[in-house]
Scaffold this motif. Sequence first.
Motif, short mmCIF file in Angstrom:
data_model
loop_
_atom_site.label_atom_id
_atom_site.label_comp_id
_atom_site.label_asym_id
_atom_site.label_seq_id
_atom_site.Cartn_x
_atom_site.Cartn_y
_atom_site.Cartn_z
N GLU A 155 0.88 -1.17 0.00
CA GLU A 155 0.00 0.00 0.00
C GLU A 155 0.91 1.22 0.00
OE1 GLU A 155 -3.81 0.67 2.61
OE2 GLU A 155 -2.09 1.46 3.69
N THR A 156 0.94 1.93 -1.12
CA THR A 156 1.90 3.01 -1.29
C THR A 156 1.29 4.35 -0.90
OG1 THR A 156 2.87 1.78 -3.13
CG2 THR A 156 3.49 4.10 -2.90
N ASN A 157 1.91 4.99 0.10
CA ASN A 157 1.53 6.34 0.49
C ASN A 157 2.45 7.30 -0.27
OD1 ASN A 157 1.43 8.86 1.80
ND2 ASN A 157 0.82 7.91 3.74
N LEU B 76 -2.80 -9.47 -4.15
CA LEU B 76 -2.21 -8.14 -4.28
C LEU B 76 -2.94 -7.17 -3.36
CD1 LEU B 76 -2.04 -7.99 -8.22
CD2 LEU B 76 -0.35 -8.98 -6.64
N HIS B 77 -2.34 -6.01 -3.12
CA HIS B 77 -3.04 -5.03 -2.29
C HIS B 77 -4.04 -4.23 -3.11
CE1 HIS B 77 -3.93 -1.32 -0.21
NE2 HIS B 77 -3.65 -1.96 0.91
N GLY B 78 -3.56 -3.65 -4.21
CA GLY B 78 -4.44 -2.84 -5.05
C GLY B 78 -4.16 -1.35 -4.95
N ALA B 79 -3.17 -0.94 -4.14
CA ALA B 79 -2.82 0.49 -4.06
C ALA B 79 -1.30 0.64 -4.14
CB ALA B 79 -3.36 1.11 -2.79
N ASP C 38 -7.06 -6.00 -1.15
CA ASP C 38 -7.35 -5.34 0.12
C ASP C 38 -8.57 -4.41 -0.05
OD1 ASP C 38 -5.38 -4.54 2.74
OD2 ASP C 38 -6.91 -3.07 2.22
N MET C 39 -9.30 -4.17 1.05
CA MET C 39 -10.42 -3.22 0.97
C MET C 39 -9.94 -1.82 0.59
SD MET C 39 -13.16 -2.13 3.89
CE MET C 39 -13.78 -3.76 4.25
N HIS C 40 -8.64 -1.52 0.86
CA HIS C 40 -8.11 -0.20 0.54
C HIS C 40 -7.55 -0.10 -0.87
CE1 HIS C 40 -7.91 -0.25 5.06
NE2 HIS C 40 -8.62 0.82 4.80
N ALA C 41 -7.88 -1.07 -1.70
CA ALA C 41 -7.41 -1.03 -3.09
C ALA C 41 -8.02 0.16 -3.83
CB ALA C 41 -7.81 -2.33 -3.79
N ASN C 42 -7.19 0.83 -4.60
CA ASN C 42 -7.67 1.84 -5.55
C ASN C 42 -7.79 1.13 -6.90
OD1 ASN C 42 -7.70 4.03 -3.71
ND2 ASN C 42 -5.48 4.28 -3.95
#
Length: 512
Positions: free
Chosen positions: A16-18, A109-112, A143-147
């Motif tokens: 998850e990339t910030n 995968l995460h998705g972000a 992940d639920m936080h996927a973009n």
Amino acid sequence: MTGIQTNIFIASFKHETNTYSAVPTPVSRFHVEGRLLTGAEAIAYFAGTDSVVGGMLDTVTGNGATVTLPIAANGWPSGYVHDNAFETIAGLICDALQGARWDGILLDLHGAMVTESYADGEAELLRRIRDIAPSVPLGLALDMHANVSPEMVGAVDVLCGYQTYPHLDERETGVRTARLLLATIEGTISPALAWGAVPMLPHVMAQSSYDEPNHSLQNRCVELAGVDALDCSLFTGFPHADVPNAGLSAVVMTDANPCRAAMRRDELLEEAWAQRKAFEFSVEPLADSVRRAKTLANSGSVSGPIFLLDHYDNAASGGSMAEIAVLAELIRQGLRNVVFFALWAPEAVAVAHRAGLGQRVTISLASPSSMSSEMLEFEGEVAHLSDGLVKATHSDHTGLLLELGDSALLKGDGIDLVLVSLPMEPSDMACFELFGVDPRERQFVVLKSRVHWRAAFESMVGAVIPCAGVGACTSDYSELEFTSVRRPIFPLERDAKFTPVLLEKNFSGAAL
Ligand SMILES: [Zn+2]
């Protein structure tokens, strides 16, 4: 499933990339105990665990299929993924795909993920995989936080997301994805996908599935999957990735019924949009929050510790864990009987280890952020030393290794301060047990966490007070410069209109 000849490829590559984070993301960010987990070692590590890969592995092998897992890499959230890290891990995946016959591919995968070269890391990885295996049925867990982007959806046949935050259903998400992929391979289902994104950036502090509106939205996904669809996921997105596809989206899968999938997707998106104001979060000045906590404690009206969330500096959202604004304010206001988890401070840890148990040390701390000039000296007794290795036992990652690196507990004047050498969001009691601390016995528990802490500590809470400190996952959107996300988007433009981006596809992979 006839089983024995079915050959399934599984790989995991999560970040998850910030994009506001200065924390670097070299390949070592994806290490477990100093190395990438590959092949048989990765299978042995994840099988039977509460993880997406654990759920995928156990489902696939339970059906008699053979599994190849070249790599399982999960890096703590941080800044842009270095090109070398992306190429190394994507290369391991693509090299392993070459030259063999696969019946199915499962990806965790995460998705972000954003890399130095690719704004949509998952789409680039999927593009490379599809170049090698264009028509192999492919199931993706996110992940639920996927973009989520249309390019991701266009590359897959099965798509499932977490339905809880804290993420208590990671294993179950792996199981859902694997079962649907196996059924697709077997020919008992033919998944039709309908996906769509709406222009809204739900605030992470307002995304918990314990609270509304996400509680009802996720429950609706579960209900639909039981009656009207094969599966259904609503992705709340990750707003600290300033990329075009950041924001909320939803996917509905039906068995060869694209019209029904699209109808249910539209209902979900309309409901989420109607609730957009409930996904906002308002910020209270730090000094006011700490004063409120002190007043509440003095009132004697709470039973159980008061949890103070240093949520601008959460390691699981890209924070450095080195920010000291909240710690400094606690000291200024004289709070006592506090345990603080934790500061990333390898040099201070080394000072404590050199001094040894029972010795008094003074460590110098300074904010790494350009947003703060805070500095302080913290004096305390070295009360506990650890190598920081412990297995999760109480929450959403049971069986997986928690790595805090060399670490120490300093007992200061009213504040017990945990110092670590590797990032760790405290979402498991093991984080405290490692240092002989029972948080239930403290008046104040300070956590560098947003929502995941609730998985382990919700039942002991007297009160919760978010603290607006300093950090790359600031909850104050006015501190962030949004340059790449689609505009207009709510709440950056409060008059943004409902203008969904939509995509439907059948199992053939062709756009309808
Ligand atoms: Zn997440």
